[in-house]
Scaffold this motif. Sequence first.
Motif, PDB file in Angstrom:
ATOM      1  N   UNK A 328       4.537  18.997 -27.779  1.00 39.07           N
ATOM      2  CA  UNK A 328       5.199  19.922 -28.690  1.00 39.07           C
ATOM      3  C   UNK A 328       5.075  21.348 -28.193  1.00 39.07           C
ATOM      4  N   UNK A 329       4.100  21.622 -27.343  1.00 34.25           N
ATOM      5  CA  UNK A 329       3.869  22.969 -26.831  1.00 34.25           C
ATOM      6  C   UNK A 329       2.467  23.437 -27.151  1.00 34.25           C
ATOM      7  N   UNK A 330       1.751  23.832 -26.127  1.00 34.16           N
ATOM      8  CA  UNK A 330       0.345  24.194 -26.298  1.00 34.16           C
ATOM      9  C   UNK A 330       0.162  25.346 -27.286  1.00 34.16           C
ATOM     10  N   UNK A 331       1.155  26.237 -27.390  1.00 28.76           N
ATOM     11  CA  UNK A 331       0.987  27.421 -28.217  1.00 28.76           C
ATOM     12  C   UNK A 331       1.380  27.174 -29.678  1.00 28.76           C
ATOM     13  N   UNK A 332       1.818  25.969 -30.004  1.00 24.02           N
ATOM     14  CA  UNK A 332       2.344  25.718 -31.347  1.00 24.02           C
ATOM     15  C   UNK A 332       1.311  25.075 -32.266  1.00 24.02           C
ATOM     16  N   UNK A 423      -1.615  15.380 -29.192  1.00 31.84           N
ATOM     17  CA  UNK A 423      -0.749  16.307 -28.481  1.00 31.84           C
ATOM     18  C   UNK A 423      -1.503  17.574 -28.084  1.00 31.84           C
ATOM     19  N   UNK A 424      -0.958  18.282 -27.093  1.00 29.61           N
ATOM     20  CA  UNK A 424      -1.584  19.516 -26.642  1.00 29.61           C
ATOM     21  C   UNK A 424      -1.413  20.661 -27.636  1.00 29.61           C
ATOM     22  N   UNK A 425      -0.532  20.483 -28.608  1.00 40.62           N
ATOM     23  CA  UNK A 425      -0.390  21.500 -29.643  1.00 40.62           C
ATOM     24  C   UNK A 425      -1.627  21.487 -30.535  1.00 40.62           C
ATOM     25  N   UNK A 426      -1.757  22.518 -31.356  1.00 37.07           N
ATOM     26  CA  UNK A 426      -2.844  22.575 -32.330  1.00 37.07           C
ATOM     27  C   UNK A 426      -2.373  21.880 -33.600  1.00 37.07           C
ATOM     28  N   UNK A 427      -3.114  20.853 -34.053  1.00 35.42           N
ATOM     29  CA  UNK A 427      -2.708  20.072 -35.223  1.00 35.42           C
ATOM     30  C   UNK A 427      -3.791  20.122 -36.294  1.00 35.42           C
ATOM     31  N   UNK A 428      -3.364  20.479 -37.524  1.00 33.93           N
ATOM     32  CA  UNK A 428      -4.282  20.474 -38.660  1.00 33.93           C
ATOM     33  C   UNK A 428      -3.724  19.548 -39.723  1.00 33.93           C
TER      34      UNK A 428
END
Length: 525
Positions: A328-332, A423-428
């Motif tokens: 999804x994008x590392x910065x998202x 994923x490499x995105x940040x997930x909460x």
Amino acid sequence: MAKIAYILLCHKDPEAVVQQAEQLTAAGDYMAIHFDGRAAAEDYQLIRTELDGNPNVTFARKRIKCGWGEWSLVQATLHALQSALEDFPRATHFYMLSGDCMAVKTAEYAHRFLDEHDKDFIESFDFFESDWIKTGMKEDRLIYRHFFNERKHKQLFYWSHGLQKRLGLQRDIPADIQVQIGSQWWCLRRRTVEWILGFIRKRRDVMRFFRTTWIPDETFFQTLVRHLIPESEIDPRTLTFLMFTDYGMPVNFYNDHYDLLLSQDFLFARKISPEAKELKLRLGRLYAAQGVSFQISNEGRSLYRFLAQRGRSGRRFAPRFWETESSLGRQRELLVVICKKWHVAKRLLERIRQATSIPAVEYLFDEEDTALPDLGGIQAALMKRTRHRRALLRMLFEYYETDQLIICLDPAAIDLMNDFHSDRSSTRFLHIDCAFSDDYLAGHAQRTGLAGARTPQLTLERLLPTIRNDILHEGDRIRDAGYSRLYNLREGASAEENAGQLSGFLNLPRDKAMEIAASKSLFAD
């Protein structure tokens, strides 16, 4: 000799803005920056601190809050243009850029090209006769007034549009104006920009008209250039290379696109992927280089179309972003609300929308009729959404032009949660723990087809404990999954306790989270 003043509209990643400005001014060109008024003050201050010592960089005198499709994008451009005209009297050309653009030719090449072609480069096609608009609203963009942003206030946008249509409140286009449409990535000569700014000071009627059109950045400059400049002095193309996928989304360029980009008959390319660090480094060095020769083959679009139709193997031109392994994008940041009572989660999302600007989408993997924008067909069916789930979310991030997105999932969707968590995105995650009465469980059994209107009461009584245990088991699986950032909202907890969880989940101040947690009837059935 041509001297370019780049007009940069940007809203994030201040370090990248600084780097882009330093790279493009290293060869003697200029830059005027408008940094979105919605962005953090400390980000803007960082840019000012790093670039205030650069005499070839200036800033828009006034920062405004920009929104996709709004007049604010045109107004921000005009502010930056005015600053560039005043501060850079030697600038001969003004080139529109975004933070995703990078030069694919040297400054030496670009200056020579502009010296040899004394024209304005801007896509400008007849609004009504051309097929530039592929889908969605066309004539209604102009003949009705648009006061609301379709992405931020969708219901108000379409309510206002529908009301004007029902009441017959069409308006006339200024009689002497032939509306044009095209890409917003243009390159205009100094005289043209001066004439445009002079024109808008005199023609308040034209300004009033465009202020309430929809997506005016695709029509305003395009129309005025055609109105003011002879056709023989206009080249109706953009000098920025960009392509679109089959889903109507901009193609991202990756590290192995370097040779492809240099061979295109363009000065810049958009969009360079945030993850293409090597490509950014090589292109950044290229602009100030001297004596570089370019072999122009211009096969980029046809080659991409060929590869997209037949599929790719390996990473020759970067993997399709809808492949399972794509990110999804590392910065998202993906924020997932998990709740068995869908109406409770939807009610919470409505409170969040009122308190924050974070886009939120309801049960997109559970309900067929979830309100979604047109994403080229990928949103059409639940099966397609689930199969291309990361693609869908990436497109939603792009659509809302955001790095934060909230979605809702049913607790049964543990596989989707695990996939997003990896994923490499940040997930909460926010798990909403609700109380379930027998009446609610009976209704749930009917809604899911486990029971019908004529199911005997005795059968239903035997079924309810199993359903209740199944719901509890789903909650246990979520807690046992080991998600690094899992927050819990409990029906029986106090507003203060729930506010603490919401504050962590949404990264909000405690008092703002308290406004949401203290909402009346949040858990009501």
